[in-house]
Design a protein around this motif. Structure first.
Motif, PDB file in Angstrom:
ATOM      1  N   GLN A   1       0.943  -1.233  -0.011  1.00  0.00           N
ATOM      2  CA  GLN A   1      -0.112   0.152   0.032  1.00  0.00           C
ATOM      3  C   GLN A   1       0.965   1.054  -0.052  1.00  0.00           C
ATOM      4  O   GLN A   1       1.943   1.442   0.820  1.00  0.00           O
ATOM      5  CB  GLN A   1      -0.862   0.059   1.286  1.00  0.00           C
TER       6      GLN A   1
ATOM      7  N   ASP B   1      -7.535   5.296  -4.131  1.00  0.00           N
ATOM      8  CA  ASP B   1      -7.680   5.824  -5.722  1.00  0.00           C
ATOM      9  C   ASP B   1      -8.414   4.680  -6.506  1.00  0.00           C
ATOM     10  O   ASP B   1      -8.000   3.609  -6.429  1.00  0.00           O
ATOM     11  CB  ASP B   1      -6.231   6.096  -6.091  1.00  0.00           C
TER      12      ASP B   1
ATOM     13  N   ARG C   1      -8.097   4.240  -9.681  1.00  0.00           N
ATOM     14  CA  ARG C   1      -7.470   3.582 -10.617  1.00  0.00           C
ATOM     15  C   ARG C   1      -6.268   2.533  -9.906  1.00  0.00           C
ATOM     16  O   ARG C   1      -5.554   2.081 -10.682  1.00  0.00           O
ATOM     17  CB  ARG C   1      -6.752   4.673 -11.467  1.00  0.00           C
ATOM     18  N   ASP C   2      -6.028   2.640  -8.789  1.00  0.00           N
ATOM     19  CA  ASP C   2      -5.113   1.770  -8.290  1.00  0.00           C
ATOM     20  C   ASP C   2      -5.202   1.403  -6.802  1.00  0.00           C
ATOM     21  O   ASP C   2      -5.415   2.302  -5.653  1.00  0.00           O
ATOM     22  CB  ASP C   2      -3.750   2.732  -8.254  1.00  0.00           C
TER      23      ASP C   2
ATOM     24  N   ASN D   1      -4.009  -0.219  -4.455  1.00  0.00           N
ATOM     25  CA  ASN D   1      -2.966   0.046  -3.367  1.00  0.00           C
ATOM     26  C   ASN D   1      -2.660   1.437  -3.112  1.00  0.00           C
ATOM     27  O   ASN D   1      -1.785   1.583  -2.274  1.00  0.00           O
ATOM     28  CB  ASN D   1      -1.862  -0.818  -3.885  1.00  0.00           C
ATOM     29  N   ARG D   2      -3.327   2.394  -3.688  1.00  0.00           N
ATOM     30  CA  ARG D   2      -2.724   3.995  -3.462  1.00  0.00           C
ATOM     31  C   ARG D   2      -3.931   4.440  -2.717  1.00  0.00           C
ATOM     32  O   ARG D   2      -5.121   4.615  -3.007  1.00  0.00           O
ATOM     33  CB  ARG D   2      -2.642   4.603  -4.704  1.00  0.00           C
TER      34      ARG D   2
END
Ligand SMILES: O=P(O)(O)O[C@@H]1[C@@H](OP(=O)(O)O)[C@H](OP(=O)(O)O)[C@H](O)[C@H](OP(=O)(O)O)[C@H]1OP(=O)(O)O
Ligand SMILES: Nc1ncnc2c1ncn2[C@@H]1O[C@H](COP(=O)(O)OP(=O)(O)O)[C@@H](O)[C@H]1O
Ligand SMILES: [Mg+2]
Ligand SMILES: [Mg+2]
Length: 328
Positions: free
Chosen positions: A113, A275, A277-278, A280-281
């Motif tokens: 993360q 996020d 789109r991600d 892990n963000r």
């Protein structure tokens, strides 16, 4: 915990705005604290604090110079009394620039993360912003969120706008303005409540995603109060909210403890988004001092345990300081 902690009564003064007293100082909290040897004592900020003692501990969420000088004066005369939390530390999260700088300073171990903050720019007035709007658009794109710089509980501190185009930028009429990139996050926010070493993460509805295709039909700006109009048409609904996965507990706990260390604040929560789109963000978008703890289950025992521990720690600190003085 020593037996003396259980037998001695502790006087904890609370200095809070009337709305917060109503919400937080519930009879169930007073009762639970009382059962554990804590007397919760209302502080009248219009009267000298030094005349409202003796107090073992003060919890507070008041603003302004008058309260600041009251606390300083009280502390100088009562150095053993515990103030939760220090005013200087709170000050740092009352400003949406220094607030996010806290996040950049957090020491979190290397892991899957990633912790981040949204990109943002600050302008001293709307005129300067308009003059620099091309640069702003180039750096952050649309949609944008316009936020007031101060997050100090004032009436205007939660007044925000979604800005969809250049005309929207031109219409903004605020003084110091933060322009922040809008990050799609699936319409769900994670609120992480911290009370000393206690951490509780809950899910809340947030602003819905704004897909690129939808952006072309959105014009000007929209105050957040009207955001429900947008939400109706959003993709997040029909039980989707319940299915949204919580962030990993160990990650949240590590970030929470790092936040406590970095700020020196025991009573806070922060807003975390993931996020779209991600997965892990994660981004921290907001940190709040002494938030609405009454919304977490069993808050009475969480707060009572925290106060007892904090006073016990403070007492051992005082004892060791006296010992150090005696050794000199
Ligand atoms: O009123 P509540 O219970 O929604 O609590 C507010 C918090 O909501 P939360 O617990 O994060 O859902 C709220 O958090 P947000 O900024 O809405 O994320 C603030 O902490 C607010 O305090 P202030 O107006 O900034 O001084 C908090 O207001 P006060 O309770 O301190 O008046
Ligand atoms: N950068 C961002 N991207 C997407 N949504 C955001 C962003 N910043 C704030 N929001 C949304 O706006 C809400 C209010 O913003 P926040 O910074 O938390 O202000 P407040 O202090 O008033 O709670 C958040 O709970 C979230 O729903
Ligand atoms: Mg918030
Ligand atoms: Mg806030």
């Amino acid at each position: 915990m020593s037996s003396s902690t259980h037998s001695k009564r502790h006087r904890v003064g609370y200095a809070l705005p009337p709305k917060k007293i109503q919400a937080f100082i519930k009879p169930s909290l007073i009762h639970h604290a009382d059962q554990h040897n804590i007397d919760l004592i209302p502080i009248d900020p219009s009267k000298p604090l030094i005349e409202q003692g003796p107090l073992d501990c003060v919890i507070h969420k008041l603003y302004g110079l008058d309260w600041k000088s009251q606390l300083l004066h009280f502390s100088s005369l009562n150095p053993d009394a515990l103030i939760i939390d220090p005013l200087d530390s709170i000050q740092r999260i009352h400003d949406r620039i220094s607030m996010l700088q806290v996040v950049s300073n957090l020491k979190v171990s290397e892991r899957k993360q990633v912790l981040d903050v949204p990109r943002q720019l600050v302008f001293s007035d709307s005129e300067t912003m308009m003059k620099n709007s091309d640069d702003l658009i180039q750096k952050l794109g649309f949609p944008l969120i316009a936020k007031p710089l101060m997050a100090d509980g004032s009436e205007t501190s939660h007044k925000m706008y979604l800005v969809f185009d250049k005309e929207g930028i031109d219409k903004l009429e605020t003084r110091v303005i933060i322009m922040q990139e809008f990050v799609n996050h699936g319409g769900v926010i994670f609120k992480v409540y911290v009370v000393g070493d206690f951490v509780k993460c809950v899910k809340r509805k947030s602003l819905p995603d704004i897909k690129e295709g939808k952006l072309v039909s959105l014009k000007g700006l929209m105050p957040f109060s009207q955001i429900s109009n947008l939400e109706e048409k959003s993709d997040c609904g029909g039980g989707e909210f319940d299915r949204v996965e919580m962030p990993p507990v160990d990650f949240v706990e590590e970030v929470a403890m790092a936040m406590k260390e970095e700020t020196g604040i025991s009573l806070l929560n922060f807003d975390l988004i993931r996020d779209a789109r991600d997965a892990n963000r994660y981004l921290i978008i907001d940190i709040n001092y002494f938030p609405g703890y009454e919304k977490i289950p069993n808050y009475e025992s969480v707060l009572t345990d925290f106060l007892l521990n904090a006073m016990e720690k403070n007492k051992s600190r005082d004892v060791s300081m006296v010992r150090e003085r005696d050794d000199d």
